[in-house]
Design a protein around this motif. Structure first.
Motif, mmCIF file in Angstrom:
data_model
loop_
_atom_site.group_PDB
_atom_site.id
_atom_site.type_symbol
_atom_site.label_atom_id
_atom_site.label_comp_id
_atom_site.label_asym_id
_atom_site.label_seq_id
_atom_site.Cartn_x
_atom_site.Cartn_y
_atom_site.Cartn_z
ATOM 1 N N ARG A 57 49.104 42.444 45.372
ATOM 2 C CA ARG A 57 47.718 42.093 45.700
ATOM 3 C C ARG A 57 46.772 43.185 45.196
ATOM 4 N NH1 ARG A 57 46.473 40.264 51.764
ATOM 5 N NH2 ARG A 57 47.680 38.471 50.988
ATOM 6 N N TYR A 58 47.181 44.443 45.369
ATOM 7 C CA TYR A 58 46.379 45.567 44.874
ATOM 8 C C TYR A 58 46.202 45.476 43.362
ATOM 9 C CZ TYR A 58 45.818 50.243 42.835
ATOM 10 O OH TYR A 58 45.426 51.304 42.071
ATOM 11 N N LEU A 59 47.289 45.166 42.632
ATOM 12 C CA LEU A 59 47.215 45.058 41.176
ATOM 13 C C LEU A 59 46.301 43.904 40.749
ATOM 14 C CD1 LEU A 59 50.971 45.664 40.245
ATOM 15 C CD2 LEU A 59 49.066 47.263 39.929
ATOM 16 N N GLU A 60 46.383 42.780 41.461
ATOM 17 C CA GLU A 60 45.525 41.636 41.145
ATOM 18 C C GLU A 60 44.062 41.977 41.385
ATOM 19 O OE1 GLU A 60 47.083 38.534 43.586
ATOM 20 O OE2 GLU A 60 48.557 37.883 42.080
ATOM 21 N N GLU A 61 43.781 42.638 42.512
ATOM 22 C CA GLU A 61 42.400 43.011 42.821
ATOM 23 C C GLU A 61 41.888 44.035 41.820
ATOM 24 O OE1 GLU A 61 42.607 44.308 46.848
ATOM 25 O OE2 GLU A 61 42.623 42.259 47.663
ATOM 26 N N ARG A 62 42.776 44.924 41.382
ATOM 27 C CA ARG A 62 42.389 45.921 40.399
ATOM 28 C C ARG A 62 42.013 45.250 39.082
ATOM 29 N NH1 ARG A 62 44.709 48.843 36.387
ATOM 30 N NH2 ARG A 62 43.927 50.969 36.103
ATOM 31 N N LEU A 63 42.777 44.246 38.676
ATOM 32 C CA LEU A 63 42.485 43.516 37.450
ATOM 33 C C LEU A 63 41.136 42.811 37.554
ATOM 34 C CD1 LEU A 63 43.432 42.530 34.670
ATOM 35 C CD2 LEU A 63 44.584 40.633 35.823
ATOM 36 N N THR A 64 40.878 42.179 38.696
ATOM 37 C CA THR A 64 39.606 41.501 38.906
ATOM 38 C C THR A 64 38.454 42.501 38.884
ATOM 39 O OG1 THR A 64 40.695 39.819 40.258
ATOM 40 C CG2 THR A 64 38.313 40.016 40.489
ATOM 41 N N ARG A 65 38.684 43.666 39.502
ATOM 42 C CA ARG A 65 37.647 44.698 39.552
ATOM 43 C C ARG A 65 37.321 45.202 38.153
ATOM 44 N NH1 ARG A 65 39.807 47.680 43.670
ATOM 45 N NH2 ARG A 65 40.938 49.014 42.206
ATOM 46 N N LYS A 66 38.363 45.415 37.334
ATOM 47 C CA LYS A 66 38.135 45.874 35.968
ATOM 48 C C LYS A 66 37.410 44.816 35.151
ATOM 49 C CE LYS A 66 41.312 49.608 35.095
ATOM 50 N NZ LYS A 66 40.143 50.463 34.855
ATOM 51 N N SER A 67 37.710 43.548 35.413
ATOM 52 C CA SER A 67 37.006 42.472 34.724
ATOM 53 C C SER A 67 35.539 42.471 35.102
ATOM 54 C CB SER A 67 37.642 41.120 35.066
ATOM 55 O OG SER A 67 38.995 41.087 34.652
ATOM 56 N N ALA A 68 35.264 42.745 36.385
ATOM 57 C CA ALA A 68 33.879 42.821 36.838
ATOM 58 C C ALA A 68 33.158 43.990 36.178
ATOM 59 C CB ALA A 68 33.841 42.958 38.356
ATOM 60 N N GLN A 69 33.873 45.104 35.996
ATOM 61 C CA GLN A 69 33.282 46.261 35.321
ATOM 62 C C GLN A 69 32.924 45.915 33.879
ATOM 63 O OE1 GLN A 69 35.818 49.683 35.636
ATOM 64 N NE2 GLN A 69 36.069 49.452 37.838
ATOM 65 N N THR A 70 33.837 45.207 33.199
ATOM 66 C CA THR A 70 33.582 44.802 31.825
ATOM 67 C C THR A 70 32.365 43.894 31.752
ATOM 68 O OG1 THR A 70 35.944 44.936 31.350
ATOM 69 C CG2 THR A 70 34.596 43.690 29.796
ATOM 70 N N LEU A 71 32.249 42.989 32.713
ATOM 71 C CA LEU A 71 31.102 42.085 32.777
ATOM 72 C C LEU A 71 29.825 42.872 32.982
ATOM 73 C CD1 LEU A 71 29.906 39.242 32.987
ATOM 74 C CD2 LEU A 71 30.415 39.305 35.437
ATOM 75 N N ALA A 72 29.882 43.883 33.872
ATOM 76 C CA ALA A 72 28.699 44.692 34.147
ATOM 77 C C ALA A 72 28.258 45.438 32.892
ATOM 78 C CB ALA A 72 28.987 45.673 35.276
ATOM 79 N N HIS A 73 29.234 46.006 32.143
ATOM 80 C CA HIS A 73 28.914 46.713 30.910
ATOM 81 C C HIS A 73 28.284 45.757 29.892
ATOM 82 C CE1 HIS A 73 30.226 50.760 31.490
ATOM 83 N NE2 HIS A 73 31.440 50.401 31.894
ATOM 84 N N ALA A 74 28.808 44.530 29.822
ATOM 85 C CA ALA A 74 28.283 43.559 28.873
ATOM 86 C C ALA A 74 26.848 43.183 29.230
ATOM 87 C CB ALA A 74 29.164 42.311 28.861
#
Length: 437
Positions: free
Chosen positions: A320-337
């Motif tokens: 669950r931690y790994l899945e949430e981490r992946l989602t969080r990193k995706s959100a970071q990428t979206l924020a940068h974009a």
């Protein structure tokens, strides 16, 4: 997200799309798995999976013959993740080598106390350690330089240990005046004399580490307390499970609360099912892959265990931690974009706080941790775990530590197999992995 010029619905759609693209890219990179470049690692529990007490489980040697090539070299990175904490890693590696008939190095062994290497801020402090076996050597092996055992404390303050009448001092004595003030307490595992350890640990907590003082029960806090191994029960040669360190912790917690009216608090809990433990195990898997010269990232972990409340709960919690981490990193990428380069977004700042482990061990390469339950230990295949939370609270006794909430999804194994040999065979089939000749 509104600050980025996006409404929540649009942002969520973009994040979901980004996660799907990332997941597809990772799936493409991991199938099929090259037989010389494994992209998965194995985490083995020991008690109830490989042995029962000192007796090897027959399927263990058969399973490990599949994990080595003709030269006896491991073809997959693996770590033995045990909640035991009463010996050094080398001794456990020697025991496993004897049981499995294959040389095991200490770098492949993770004891419940292994993550203590990360707690450097306590390494130079005066710490009291509780447990059995060579606790002083164990503490020094993971980095502590100023260590006191319960026996040493008892010798300095002989009047404190009064439950056993035969151990009470025959003549009046005074405490050693130059005894150092204790600054933290570490619980390695279940001790031999519970009453002595319970009494002296409570003494240390209620005197703020200075046993020349009287109890102070009005303080809202106590010395830092770090605990390894939360197993309530474990499986040895007996027909039924035996008390583990988690049972000792239940006693300590309730005594402290009965005396002070407050909850005992832990600076850190390690050993399964702690996410910290799985993160450290994943780090050891990565290190093995690097040593072997395998360049493919380890993206999947398989955790094999016999205990729903520790092995399965822990693996699923880390997944669950790994899945949430992946989602969080995706959100970071979206924020940068959305905003381009500049100062980190709030999402990134929150992630930095949440992932403090990564500053010690580097970011995990794994994106999933899959749990596999074997039926050779604690698990009783005739006992079902209710899926409904309300039913669980009424009918299921949660054996996990009080600081881990019960979630039915976390004790649901990804797969259930007969024994560890079947588990290895299943993993090879799932990964399309062939052992090199």
């Amino acid at each position: 997200m509104k600050a980025l010029g996006l409404d929540f619905r649009s942002a969520n759609r973009l994040v979901s799309r980004l996660v799907q693209v990332t997941t597809r890219a990772q799936s493409a990179s991991t199938a099929p798995c090259s037989k010389f470049q494994p992209r998965f690692g194995l985490l083995f529990d020991i008690d109830g999976v490989l042995v029962r007490g000192k007796t090897p489980i027959p399927a263990a040697q058969k399973a490990f013959r599949k994990l080595v090539d003709s030269k006896g070299q491991f073809v997959v990175p693996l770590v033995f993740v045990t909640n035991a904490g009463n010996c050094l890693r080398q001794k456990k590696a020697d025991q496993l080598s004897h049981v499995l008939g294959i040389p095991i190095s200490q770098d492949q062994v993770m004891m419940s106390h292994s993550p203590l290497r990360m707690f450097r801020k306590y390494h130079d402090k005066c710490v009291l350690v509780s447990g059995q076996g060579p606790v002083l050597d164990i503490a020094k092996n993971v980095g502590f330089t100023n260590v006191i055992s319960i026996d040493m404390l008892r010798e300095s303050f002989p009047l404190l240990d009064m439950v056993d009448h035969n151990r009470r001092p025959k003549l009046p004595s005074s405490p050693t005046v130059n005894h150092p003030v204790i600054e933290a307490v570490i619980l390695f595992g279940e001790p031999i004399r519970w009453e002595t350890n319970l009494q002296l640990i409570i003494d240390v907590l209620l005197t703020n580490g200075n046993l020349s003082n009287t109890f102070e029960t009005t303080h809202s806090s106590h010395l830092p307390l770090l605990a390894c191994n939360m197993d309530l029960l474990w499986m040895a040669e007996a027909q039924s499970p035996r008390f583990g360190h988690g049972t000792f912790m239940v006693c300590l917690e309730n005594i402290y609360k009965k005396i002070t009216g407050r909850e005992l608090k832990y600076e850190a809990l390690m050993g399964k099912p702690s996410e910290l433990t799985y993160h450290y195990a994943e780090y050891l898997v990565r290190e093995q892959a690097v040593m072997k010269g395998w360049r493919s990232p380890i993206t999947t972990l398989y955790a094999i265990g016999d205990n729903l409340m520790t092995d399965i709960y822990g693996a699923n919690l880390y997944n669950r931690y790994l899945e949430e981490r992946l989602t969080r990193k995706s959100a970071q990428t979206l924020a940068h974009a959305a905003v381009g380069t500049g100062t980190p977004s709030q999402v990134e700042r929150d992630a930095d706080v949440d992932c403090s482990w990564e500053s010690e061990l580097a970011s995990p390469s794994a994106t999933s941790c899959k749990s596999i339950l074997v039926c050779t230990g604690v698990y009783n295949p005739h006992t079902e775990v209710p899926r409904d939370t309300g039913q669980c609270l009424k009918e299921t006794v949660f054996h996990g530590h009080r600081d881990f909430h019960f979630d039915p999804a976390l004790v649901e194994p990804g797969s259930v197999v007969r024994d560890v040999d079947d588990a290895v065979q299943l993993i090879f089939e799932m990964e399309k992995f062939a052992t090199p000749v």
